[in-house]
Design an enzyme around this catalytic site. Structure first.
Site, mmCIF file in Angstrom:
data_model
loop_
_atom_site.group_PDB
_atom_site.id
_atom_site.type_symbol
_atom_site.label_atom_id
_atom_site.label_comp_id
_atom_site.label_asym_id
_atom_site.label_seq_id
_atom_site.Cartn_x
_atom_site.Cartn_y
_atom_site.Cartn_z
ATOM 1 N N ASP A 13 1.939 -3.604 -12.269
ATOM 2 C CA ASP A 13 0.595 -3.406 -12.831
ATOM 3 C C ASP A 13 0.558 -3.622 -14.342
ATOM 4 O OD1 ASP A 13 -0.099 -2.505 -10.187
ATOM 5 O OD2 ASP A 13 0.897 -0.639 -10.710
ATOM 6 N N HIS A 43 -3.074 -8.301 -8.011
ATOM 7 C CA HIS A 43 -3.110 -9.009 -9.290
ATOM 8 C C HIS A 43 -4.568 -9.289 -9.662
ATOM 9 C CE1 HIS A 43 1.239 -10.508 -8.320
ATOM 10 N NE2 HIS A 43 1.205 -9.273 -8.752
ATOM 11 N N THR A 305 -4.527 -0.021 -3.474
ATOM 12 C CA THR A 305 -4.815 1.212 -2.734
ATOM 13 C C THR A 305 -5.835 2.114 -3.430
ATOM 14 O OG1 THR A 305 -3.002 2.299 -3.868
ATOM 15 C CG2 THR A 305 -2.484 1.296 -1.748
HETATM 16 P P1 IMP Z 1 5.698 -0.848 -0.430
HETATM 17 O O1 IMP Z 1 6.121 -2.003 -1.285
HETATM 18 O O2 IMP Z 1 4.254 -0.928 0.007
HETATM 19 O O3 IMP Z 1 6.641 -0.596 0.694
HETATM 20 O O4 IMP Z 1 5.737 0.473 -1.354
HETATM 21 C C1 IMP Z 1 6.939 0.973 -1.913
HETATM 22 C C2 IMP Z 1 6.671 1.540 -3.312
HETATM 23 O O5 IMP Z 1 6.384 0.463 -4.204
HETATM 24 C C3 IMP Z 1 5.458 2.475 -3.387
HETATM 25 O O6 IMP Z 1 5.743 3.487 -4.333
HETATM 26 C C4 IMP Z 1 4.344 1.578 -3.910
HETATM 27 O O7 IMP Z 1 3.347 2.312 -4.587
HETATM 28 C C5 IMP Z 1 5.109 0.662 -4.840
HETATM 29 N N1 IMP Z 1 4.504 -0.683 -4.976
HETATM 30 C C6 IMP Z 1 4.534 -1.665 -4.056
HETATM 31 N N2 IMP Z 1 3.938 -2.766 -4.525
HETATM 32 C C7 IMP Z 1 3.538 -2.484 -5.772
HETATM 33 C C8 IMP Z 1 2.877 -3.253 -6.789
HETATM 34 O O8 IMP Z 1 2.584 -4.442 -6.625
HETATM 35 N N3 IMP Z 1 2.616 -2.617 -7.972
HETATM 36 C C9 IMP Z 1 3.006 -1.316 -8.181
HETATM 37 N N4 IMP Z 1 3.628 -0.573 -7.269
HETATM 38 C C10 IMP Z 1 3.883 -1.146 -6.062
#
Ligand code: IMP
Length: 430
Positions: A13, A43, A305
């Site tokens: 982010d 993004h 989210t």
């Molecule tokens: P997952 O990638 O959805 O399995 O999530 C695993 C962890 O990575 C969680 O804490 C998410 O909030 C974080 N996360 C996944 N994708 C992103 C992103 O693009 N930006 C920031 N946090 C992310």
């Protein structure tokens, strides 16, 4: 050596999309490639006052409105075609047409199947949830890693899909029913979904290795857009609160078939403060009202989210770790959202200590991190509004000093861009 990388070394982010969008102004950039992750990314770009968010599709797709530019979703990615096609529809509503002429989906990309989603949602609705983006990213990579995945190219032949899903579906159903007590997914359901995907996805499928290497050999620039971030890397991040992919440039070769030999620029995008969504350590977290001010001004809510992001001070313990692993002559820094910090009493975290002793490197285990205390110190500040500023000389002294300070841990990385607002043109280029 025409590969440029744009990536976030921290917690995501940081504003990569804005930098990608700016760099694609250069007509020599012929492709923007996502090589890892999936639609867990979010993004956001602001183009002519219009906010556009992409998740699985590379940010370059927006520039394809203005000139030929190929977006590539490479084999290192995990793809849920239902969601990709929904994203394409949403982009169309914003006037961005995504077609097989401007989007290539690798036949080697890994598919997120309905049983992956069922497993993820079952876990995330329970007390032992991992606080993920609920996109079944780890399920998809996990099944792939134990040889039970389905590739996008497998969709070409329904018999192959039926064969490929047999074992994983049985395994998934055993967990879905026996561990989570939920309804099983039938083979017919999965095959019906695959049929629906097949018709839509086939025109987009291809071999990105061939296409990208041909571009590179003819002197065109290929821009690689990182997703998630360095500290969410499955090996270099804070395990187990990571994502399931490798996010650093080391994964580019396997993620899209491009050799590291081609790398000319490696642009690390960091915010002027840090933020984090989801569970996990944030040692330099801001615990007073200033976190709320920064969150509101910087609109720090997850693009994917909507969850509020936790806010922290620039963290030199992480910065030095990133620099240690990343240092090369290609390294650059882009610092975004400096405008958000105007008028705030600022601090930085110069390192961590355990029992009063500074530690030499970012800890590997959560047990060690649990003992870490941030060493905080006051940082330069400024009062003048700098929103939209495009030249360095116009920055107040305090902002210049603050930038110098927060870039100092990233040894050998040259500060090359400074973001002063969300818009495409609100950028100082050095
Ligand atoms: P997952 O990638 O959805 O399995 O999530 C695993 C962890 O990575 C969680 O804490 C998410 O909030 C974080 N996360 C996944 N994708 C992103 C992103 O693009 N930006 C920031 N946090 C992310």
């Amino acid at each position: 050596m025409p590969v440029w990388i744009v990536r976030d070394p921290l917690f995501g982010d940081g504003g990569k999309a804005k930098i990608v969008d700016f760099l694609t102004e250069d007509p020599r950039v012929s492709a923007v490639v996502r090589w890892q992750g999936g639609d867990n990314a979010g993004h956001t770009m602001v183009v002519n006052g219009q906010k556009i968010a992409v998740h699985a599709i590379p940010s370059g797709v927006v520039r394809a409105k203005e000139r030929p530019l190929l977006s590539v979703m490479a084999r290192g990615m995990v793809i849920n075609p239902t969601r990709v096609f929904r994203e394409i529809e949403k982009l169309k509503e914003k006037g961005v047409e995504v077609t097989p002429e401007n989007l290539l989906i690798s036949e080697g990309a890994k598919l997120t199947m309905s049983y992956h989603m069922a497993l993820e949602l079952a876990r995330e609705s329970g007390v032992r949830k991992k606080d993920t983006t609920a996109r079944a990213i780890s399920q998809t990579y996990g099944f792939h890693r134990f040889y039970q995945g389905v590739l996008a190219g497998d969709l070409r032949d329904p018999d192959v899909v039926r064969e490929r899903i047999r074992d994983p579906l049985a395994w998934a159903n055993a967990i879905i029913s026996q561990v989570y007590g939920q309804e099983m997914i039938t083979e017919d359901q999965v095959m019906a979904e695959a049929k629906e995907w097949r018709e839509k996805i086939l025109p987009f499928l291809g071999n990105e290795i061939l296409v990208l290497n041909q571009m590179l050999r003819t002197g065109q620039i290929v821009l690689l857009e990182g997703a998630q971030s360095g500290m969410l890397d499955a090996d270099l991040g804070i395990y187990p609160n990571t994502t399931a992919s490798n996010t650093w440039p080391g994964s580019i070769q396997s993620g899209c078939g491009v050799s590291s030999h081609w790398i000319e620029r490696d642009i690390l995008v960091i915010k002027a403060y840090i933020s984090r969504v989801g569970q996990g350590h944030l040692v330099a977290e801001i615990l007073d009202q200033r976190a709320n001010i920064i969150r509101e001004r910087g609109q720090e809510y997850g693009t994917t989210t909507g969850r509020p992001r936790r806010i922290g001070w620039p963290d030199f313990q992480i910065g030095r770790y990133v620099a240690l692993i990343s240092t090369s002559q290609a390294s650059e820094l882009a610092v975004t959202k400096v405008d958000v910090l105007t008028g705030i009493d600022l601090e930085v975290c110069t390192g961590y200590q355990i029992n009063g002793q500074p530690i030499p490197i970012f800890p590997t285990t959560v047990a060690e991190l649990n003992q870490c205390q941030p060493i905080l110190t006051k940082a330069p500040t400024w009062q003048e509004d700098i929103t939209g500023l495009t030249n360095f000389r116009g920055l107040p002294r305090g902002a210049k000093d603050y930038l110098e300070l927060i870039c100092s841990p990233y040894r050998y990385c040259r500060l090359s861009m400074i973001g002063t607002g969300p818009g495409r043109e609100e950028l100082i280029v050095l």
